[in-house]
Design an enzyme around this catalytic site. Structure first.
Site, PDB file in Angstrom:
ATOM      1  N   CYS A   1       0.865  -1.188   0.000  1.00 44.62           N
ATOM      2  CA  CYS A   1       0.000   0.000   0.000  1.00 44.62           C
ATOM      3  C   CYS A   1       0.899   1.235   0.000  1.00 44.62           C
ATOM      4  O   CYS A   1       2.066   1.152  -0.406  1.00 44.62           O
ATOM      5  CB  CYS A   1      -0.978  -0.031   1.176  1.00 44.62           C
ATOM      6  SG  CYS A   1      -0.234   0.017   2.812  1.00 44.62           S
TER       7      CYS A   1
ATOM      8  N   ASN B   1       2.192   1.543   4.411  1.00 51.18           N
ATOM      9  CA  ASN B   1       2.507   0.261   5.066  1.00 51.18           C
ATOM     10  C   ASN B   1       2.222   0.291   6.572  1.00 51.18           C
ATOM     11  O   ASN B   1       2.903  -0.366   7.359  1.00 51.18           O
ATOM     12  CB  ASN B   1       3.969  -0.162   4.799  1.00 51.18           C
ATOM     13  CG  ASN B   1       4.292  -1.609   5.171  1.00 51.18           C
ATOM     14  OD1 ASN B   1       5.406  -1.908   5.592  1.00 51.18           O
ATOM     15  ND2 ASN B   1       3.351  -2.513   5.041  1.00 51.18           N
TER      16      ASN B   1
ATOM     17  N   CYS C   1      -1.438   0.647   7.448  1.00 56.67           N
ATOM     18  CA  CYS C   1      -2.868   0.309   7.587  1.00 56.67           C
ATOM     19  C   CYS C   1      -3.265  -0.884   6.724  1.00 56.67           C
ATOM     20  O   CYS C   1      -3.463  -1.992   7.211  1.00 56.67           O
ATOM     21  CB  CYS C   1      -3.754   1.513   7.267  1.00 56.67           C
ATOM     22  SG  CYS C   1      -3.599   2.857   8.472  1.00 56.67           S
ATOM     23  N   ARG C   2      -3.411  -0.659   5.414  1.00 56.04           N
ATOM     24  CA  ARG C   2      -4.015  -1.692   4.564  1.00 56.04           C
ATOM     25  C   ARG C   2      -3.117  -2.899   4.335  1.00 56.04           C
ATOM     26  O   ARG C   2      -3.554  -4.041   4.536  1.00 56.04           O
ATOM     27  CB  ARG C   2      -4.439  -1.082   3.216  1.00 56.04           C
ATOM     28  CG  ARG C   2      -5.556  -0.074   3.347  1.00 56.04           C
ATOM     29  CD  ARG C   2      -5.703   0.760   2.104  1.00 56.04           C
ATOM     30  NE  ARG C   2      -4.506   1.567   1.861  1.00 56.04           N
ATOM     31  CZ  ARG C   2      -4.269   2.258   0.771  1.00 56.04           C
ATOM     32  NH1 ARG C   2      -5.135   2.239  -0.217  1.00 56.04           N
ATOM     33  NH2 ARG C   2      -3.168   2.971   0.664  1.00 56.04           N
ATOM     34  N   SER C   3      -1.875  -2.689   3.882  1.00 54.91           N
ATOM     35  CA  SER C   3      -1.063  -3.865   3.535  1.00 54.91           C
ATOM     36  C   SER C   3      -0.649  -4.690   4.764  1.00 54.91           C
ATOM     37  O   SER C   3      -0.627  -5.922   4.668  1.00 54.91           O
ATOM     38  CB  SER C   3       0.140  -3.506   2.652  1.00 54.91           C
ATOM     39  OG  SER C   3       1.024  -2.619   3.294  1.00 54.91           O
TER      40      SER C   3
ATOM     41  N   ASP D   1      -8.629   3.545   2.123  1.00 59.08           N
ATOM     42  CA  ASP D   1      -7.554   3.763   3.093  1.00 59.08           C
ATOM     43  C   ASP D   1      -8.153   4.226   4.424  1.00 59.08           C
ATOM     44  O   ASP D   1      -8.620   5.363   4.533  1.00 59.08           O
ATOM     45  CB  ASP D   1      -6.586   4.817   2.559  1.00 59.08           C
ATOM     46  CG  ASP D   1      -5.305   4.849   3.370  1.00 59.08           C
ATOM     47  OD1 ASP D   1      -5.343   4.400   4.540  1.00 59.08           O
ATOM     48  OD2 ASP D   1      -4.281   5.303   2.841  1.00 59.08           O
TER      49      ASP D   1
END
Ligand code: 4NP
Length: 159
Positions: free
Chosen positions: A11, A14, A16-18, A131
């Site tokens: 993401c 690095n 939150c999402r990934s 996000d």
């Protein structure tokens, strides 16, 4: 499925999402008894948060839902394109940023959108993982990661 499959979730920050995708996919693989068949990691296209743990609300959501995040943020490096079989991005801008780093077509072919693996009635090509750093959708992002992780594992298992 023969050799180890190496999966990098990517993401922007690095934090939150990934890292959520990494923890959710690792838990799924562990629950299926397949951990020895995978190398799983995550990285960001940006370097602002390198060395930091995931964003606290992201960590709290993942821990409460059984996929605790221990990852420390790192930026994508060119070697990731050789080391990993799949570089799986959360949104279209992540894909654009990664394509700029890719040296050849074989590298570019490793870049896919996480939600393209998502199964179920509301599957729709080209959708992005929102996000939560900006939207606050921590639970929804976790749900998306669970659905997409299942589809990803199913696809890898058929290989
Ligand atoms: P992520 O969210 O890409 O899901 O980790 C972000 C977190 C922080 C920033 C950008 C994206 N930031 O610019 O600080």
């Amino acid at each position: 499925m023969s050799d180890k499959t190496r999966v990098l979730f990517v993401c922007l920050g690095n934090i939150c999402r990934s890292p959520t995708a990494e923890a959710v996919f690792a838990k799924l693989v562990r629950d299926e008894g397949l951990s020895h068949r995978f190398e799983i990691d995550s990285a960001g296209t940006g370097d602002w948060h390198a060395g930091e743990p995931a964003h606290p609300p992201t960590r709290a959501t993942a821990a409460r839902r059984g996929a605790p995040i221990t990852h420390l943020a790192r930026q994508v490096v060119p070697e990731d394109f050789d080391r990993f079989d799949h570089l799986i991005v959360m949104d279209a801008s992540n894909a654009t940023n990664l394509r700029r780093l890719a040296k050849n077509e074989a590298h570019r072919a490793k870049i896919t959108l996480f939600r393209d693996y998502e199964e179920g009635a509301d599957r729709q090509a080209g959708r992005e993982v929102p996000d939560p750093y900006y939207t606050g959708q921590f639970e929804e992002v976790f749900d998306i990661c669970e659905r997409a992780a299942k589809g990803l594992l199913a696809q890898i298992r058929t290989k």
